[in-house]
Scaffold this motif. Structure first.
Motif, PDB file in Angstrom:
ATOM      1  N   UNK A 111       0.843  -1.190   0.000  1.00 16.63           N
ATOM      2  CA  UNK A 111       0.000   0.000   0.000  1.00 16.63           C
ATOM      3  C   UNK A 111       0.885   1.249   0.000  1.00 16.63           C
ATOM      4  N   UNK A 112       1.963   1.210   0.744  1.00 17.27           N
ATOM      5  CA  UNK A 112       3.052   2.162   0.529  1.00 17.27           C
ATOM      6  C   UNK A 112       3.896   1.567  -0.589  1.00 17.27           C
ATOM      7  N   UNK A 113       3.793   2.146  -1.769  1.00 17.86           N
ATOM      8  CA  UNK A 113       4.228   1.461  -2.978  1.00 17.86           C
ATOM      9  C   UNK A 113       5.731   1.301  -3.103  1.00 17.86           C
ATOM     10  N   UNK A 114       6.507   2.019  -2.305  1.00  9.65           N
ATOM     11  CA  UNK A 114       7.955   1.837  -2.332  1.00  9.65           C
ATOM     12  C   UNK A 114       8.413   0.808  -1.304  1.00  9.65           C
ATOM     13  N   UNK A 115       7.482   0.110  -0.672  1.00  9.16           N
ATOM     14  CA  UNK A 115       7.795  -0.958   0.281  1.00  9.16           C
ATOM     15  C   UNK A 115       7.506  -2.288  -0.409  1.00  9.16           C
ATOM     16  N   UNK A 116       8.538  -2.887  -0.988  1.00  9.98           N
ATOM     17  CA  UNK A 116       8.362  -3.948  -1.976  1.00  9.98           C
ATOM     18  C   UNK A 116       8.383  -5.392  -1.470  1.00  9.98           C
ATOM     19  N   UNK A 136       8.506   7.375  -4.920  1.00 16.22           N
ATOM     20  CA  UNK A 136       7.783   8.235  -3.977  1.00 16.22           C
ATOM     21  C   UNK A 136       6.422   7.603  -3.709  1.00 16.22           C
ATOM     22  N   UNK A 137       6.427   6.470  -3.037  1.00 21.36           N
ATOM     23  CA  UNK A 137       5.211   5.675  -2.933  1.00 21.36           C
ATOM     24  C   UNK A 137       4.431   5.795  -1.649  1.00 21.36           C
ATOM     25  N   UNK A 138       4.864   6.633  -0.712  1.00 23.36           N
ATOM     26  CA  UNK A 138       4.169   6.735   0.572  1.00 23.36           C
ATOM     27  C   UNK A 138       3.044   7.766   0.539  1.00 23.36           C
ATOM     28  N   UNK A 139       3.274   8.857  -0.195  1.00 21.98           N
ATOM     29  CA  UNK A 139       2.305   9.948  -0.273  1.00 21.98           C
ATOM     30  C   UNK A 139       1.898  10.159  -1.729  1.00 21.98           C
ATOM     31  N   UNK A 140       0.624  10.446  -1.938  1.00 19.64           N
ATOM     32  CA  UNK A 140       0.198  10.785  -3.287  1.00 19.64           C
ATOM     33  C   UNK A 140       0.705  12.180  -3.628  1.00 19.64           C
ATOM     34  N   UNK A 141       1.355  12.315  -4.747  1.00 18.00           N
ATOM     35  CA  UNK A 141       1.969  13.589  -5.091  1.00 18.00           C
ATOM     36  C   UNK A 141       0.936  14.681  -5.337  1.00 18.00           C
ATOM     37  N   UNK A 142      -0.257  14.315  -5.774  1.00 17.60           N
ATOM     38  CA  UNK A 142      -1.277  15.314  -6.082  1.00 17.60           C
ATOM     39  C   UNK A 142      -1.810  16.006  -4.835  1.00 17.60           C
TER      40      UNK A 142
END
Length: 376
Positions: free
Chosen positions: A39-44, A90-96
């Motif tokens: 769900x945190x996309x940089x945690x693989x 940058x997968x923890x926070x949505x950049x938008x």
């Protein structure tokens, strides 16, 4: 296996993403276990564990060994997975929106209370079914506007009626550890033992930020509290046990770890009766559960280079030195020591600390924090 592809709302012209869920067993079968990764996309690490679980589940389904129902979401955040800036994920926070992908999930307990709270009766199983139906109906009625809203809503439509929810994450550099709501801990203890967890952090509902797992288990603990506050005495179990499973550190991605973790989860599925077979004896625990409020956060008091003195997994005594923050311009050094001691279960992967950086986390037995207990 039933693979379903869920289209997320289009936030910007010409870009559409899908979320894929893999379904095993019969839709109405129980127990239902929901497992999602990254769900945190940089945690693989969870993605590779999901890959190994998928292979096992496909074989088990073909041989009729899936007795319950398993929903597996191997890539829980296609939005964050595509976010990269200057070659860094940058997968923890949505950049938008700068919103954390694992925060701000809906208050399902309030939904259930408003819809069926006063209709619940003396039949425990019927109460559980009514609550689940009410929540699923509400979720089906919602119309997301943005891609992020659509992701959160889709994940909840898949998971809201599960008996067990496993949200696979990882930390920066860490030992394997779990976070759980106190009410969920007893049914989750065998999983922690099979995984070989070195730290388990538990908290009552309200750790902060409305994360994915807590809002699902909190449906039951908080609904029970609301009913009691209104003098409604009806039987209502803790019908969902949810946990965030932190699969070590960001760099701990490999088949050896993933196969081991998938095997542990597999044994737990057998233990629950979702998968046929004997899981074997539950291993002796390598942990003593500690309060999440007892997690001591060591922050850099000044900028500088980080030199660690303790490895993750080390059991520290009070006052033990964890790291130095070194200013090579002035030659000054700040020492980071643990006040109460405990297991050093996580530390940063960074080796340069701006002032205020969270450098390490130590699981102590005595509550030392209040308020929002989760990191941003």
């Amino acid at each position: 296996m039933d693979a379903r592809h869920h289209t997320l709302p289009c936030t910007s012209l010409g870009s559409t993403r899908t979320l894929t869920s893999l379904h095993y067993g019969v839709a109405a079968a129980r127990p239902k276990v929901y497992i999602q990764a990254s769900l945190h996309a940089d945690e693989l690490p969870g993605m590779l564990v999901a890959h190994h679980l998928r292979e096992r589940l496909m074989k088990a389904e073909r041989s009729g060994q899936v007795l319950g129902q398993v929903v597996l979401v191997p890539v829980a955040n296609p939005i964050g997975l595509a976010q990269r800036i200057d070659h860094r994920p940058m997968g923890r926070f949505e950049l938008n929106t700068s919103e954390n992908f694992n925060r701000s999930y809906p208050d399902l307990a309030q939904v259930a209370f408003e819809r069926v709270g006063r209709e619940l009766g003396s039949d425990l199983d019927k109460n559980v079914a009514m609550v689940r139906a009410a929540v699923l109906d509400w979720l089906s009625e919602q119309t997301p506007l943005t891609e992020l809203e659509g992701l959160r809503l889709t994940l909840y439509r898949l998971a809201a009626d599960a008996d067990v929810v496993l949200d696979l994450h990882c930390d920066a550099e860490a030992v394997l550890h779990l976070y759980s709501e106190t009410a969920c801990w007893p049914p989750l203890e065998p999983l922690a033992c099979w995984l070989g967890a070195q730290t388990v952090l538990v908290a009552d509902y309200g750790a902060g930020g409305q994360p994915f797992d807590e809002q699902l288990s909190g449906l039951w603990s908080q609904l029970a509290a609301r009913l009691a506050a209104h003098g409604i005495e009806v039987p209502l179990p803790q019908a969902c046990a949810s946990a965030t499973v932190e699969l070590r550190g960001e760099a701990d991605v490999g088949h050896a770890w993933a196969e081991r973790d998938a095997d542990a989860i597999w044994r737990y599925l057998q233990h629950l009766g979702v998968i046929a077979g004997d899981p074997g004896p539950v291993p002796e625990p390598r942990f003593v559960p500690t309060p999440l409020a007892g997690s001591e956060t060591l922050k850099a008091p000044c900028p500088g280079v980080i030199a660690f003195h303790a490895e993750v997994g080390t059991v520290l005594s009070p006052g033990a030195l964890v790291a130095e923050i070194i200013d090579p311009l002035s030659g000054q050094t700040a020492l980071l020591r643990t006040a109460q001691g405990g297991v050093l279960y996580a530390r940063t992967r960074e080796r340069y600390a701006p002032a205020g950086l969270t450098v390490a986390k130590v699981a102590g037995h005595r509550p030392v924090r209040t308020g929002n207990l989760l990191s941003e």
